[in-house]
Design an enzyme around this catalytic site. Structure first.
Site, mmCIF file in Angstrom:
data_model
loop_
_atom_site.group_PDB
_atom_site.id
_atom_site.type_symbol
_atom_site.label_atom_id
_atom_site.label_comp_id
_atom_site.label_asym_id
_atom_site.label_seq_id
_atom_site.Cartn_x
_atom_site.Cartn_y
_atom_site.Cartn_z
ATOM 1 N N GLY A 94 0.845 -1.190 0.000
ATOM 2 C CA GLY A 94 0.000 0.000 0.000
ATOM 3 C C GLY A 94 0.879 1.239 0.000
ATOM 4 O O GLY A 94 2.017 1.211 0.491
ATOM 5 N N GLN A 143 2.803 9.902 1.197
ATOM 6 C CA GLN A 143 4.095 9.207 1.273
ATOM 7 C C GLN A 143 5.002 9.525 0.094
ATOM 8 O O GLN A 143 6.204 9.273 0.148
ATOM 9 C CB GLN A 143 3.864 7.691 1.350
ATOM 10 C CG GLN A 143 3.253 7.247 2.666
ATOM 11 C CD GLN A 143 3.131 5.742 2.709
ATOM 12 O OE1 GLN A 143 2.147 5.184 2.257
ATOM 13 N NE2 GLN A 143 4.152 5.075 3.236
ATOM 14 N N CYS A 193 5.623 -0.120 7.191
ATOM 15 C CA CYS A 193 5.249 1.051 6.406
ATOM 16 C C CYS A 193 6.467 1.472 5.596
ATOM 17 O O CYS A 193 7.571 1.511 6.133
ATOM 18 C CB CYS A 193 4.816 2.179 7.348
ATOM 19 S SG CYS A 193 4.314 3.685 6.492
ATOM 20 N N LEU A 194 6.242 1.774 4.326
ATOM 21 C CA LEU A 194 7.367 2.169 3.467
ATOM 22 C C LEU A 194 8.004 3.469 3.959
ATOM 23 O O LEU A 194 9.140 3.759 3.597
ATOM 24 C CB LEU A 194 6.907 2.307 2.017
ATOM 25 C CG LEU A 194 6.465 0.991 1.351
ATOM 26 C CD1 LEU A 194 5.958 1.250 -0.056
ATOM 27 C CD2 LEU A 194 7.610 -0.014 1.347
ATOM 28 N N HIS A 240 -4.765 1.173 7.368
ATOM 29 C CA HIS A 240 -3.417 1.743 7.440
ATOM 30 C C HIS A 240 -3.275 2.905 6.447
ATOM 31 O O HIS A 240 -2.791 3.985 6.804
ATOM 32 C CB HIS A 240 -2.394 0.642 7.141
ATOM 33 C CG HIS A 240 -0.968 1.097 7.125
ATOM 34 N ND1 HIS A 240 -0.046 0.733 8.069
ATOM 35 C CD2 HIS A 240 -0.302 1.904 6.253
ATOM 36 C CE1 HIS A 240 1.124 1.298 7.792
ATOM 37 N NE2 HIS A 240 0.994 2.010 6.685
ATOM 38 N N GLU A 241 -3.709 2.676 5.211
ATOM 39 C CA GLU A 241 -3.558 3.719 4.183
ATOM 40 C C GLU A 241 -4.492 4.896 4.460
ATOM 41 O O GLU A 241 -4.114 6.055 4.250
ATOM 42 C CB GLU A 241 -3.817 3.143 2.787
ATOM 43 C CG GLU A 241 -2.882 2.011 2.374
ATOM 44 C CD GLU A 241 -1.418 2.332 2.561
ATOM 45 O OE1 GLU A 241 -1.040 3.512 2.405
ATOM 46 O OE2 GLU A 241 -0.646 1.418 2.893
HETATM 47 NI NI NI Z 1 2.302 3.272 5.598
#
Ligand code: NI
Length: 179
Positions: free
Chosen positions: A47, A52, A98-99, A140-141
């Site tokens: 995601g 981000q 998380c990225l 989350h997103e």
């Molecule tokens: Ni994330």
């Protein structure tokens, strides 16, 4: 298409409340979504929200790989201007990464079942009532759109650590997941 730079925790864009997308069908939105999908798959992640990649708009992309989702997969899709609501009271702990917080993961309390909606780049409605990894990723997103990062939801910091260490020393029984 292009790989986009991913903001890491500490960058203020991740704490912003994102703004609605005025025209989900605009060519620049389609281009952004394509780049976000490419960036997400390259990372790799499941995601990625606009904030981000330094674009604080209310949209995210995600996909569900079959090996992480009980054998069923969902190809990459965009969710623009989403709504998200909890269905029922049931909560569970899910492993998340998380990225924007590379190398770490934590067990995060999430609702088991949610209902969400939005549109894709063609203005077609997307969403539905979902559970499992699908519900986890969307929560989350969706949080990203409100400037919320998963550590802000962690209640037991014993279940927060570096992937490498936690792979060597598996923590207690919480369900497997990640975003
Ligand atoms: Ni994330």
């Amino acid at each position: 298409m292009a790989l986009l730079k991913i903001a890491r925790m500490g960058h203020p864009v991740l704490l912003q409340r994102a703004e609605p997308v005025e025209d989900p069908g605009a060519p620049e939105v389609r281009r952004l979504v394509a780049d976000m999908v490419e960036t997400m798959l390259d990372a790799p992640g499941i995601g990625l929200a606009g904030s981000q990649v330094h674009v604080p708009l209310r949209l995210f992309v995600f996909h569900l790989p079959s090996d992480r989702n009980d054998g069923t997969s969902l190809p990459p899709m965009a969710v623009i201007n989403p709504t998200c609501e909890v269905v029922g009271d049931e909560q569970t702990l899910r492993w998340e990464g998380c990225l924007s917080i590379p190398g770490l993961r934590a067990a995060v309390p999430r609702s088991v079942r949610i209902r969400y909606s939005g549109v894709d780049c063609d203005g077609q409605p997307v969403g539905g009532e979902v559970d499992g990894l699908h519900a986890n990723v969307v929560q989350h997103e969706y949080d990203h759109l409100d400037g919320i990062l998963y550590p802000m939801r962690v209640t037991d910091f014993r279940h927060f650590g570096f992937n490498e260490e936690m792979s060597r020393f598996p923590p207690g029984p919480v369900q497997e997941a990640a975003s």
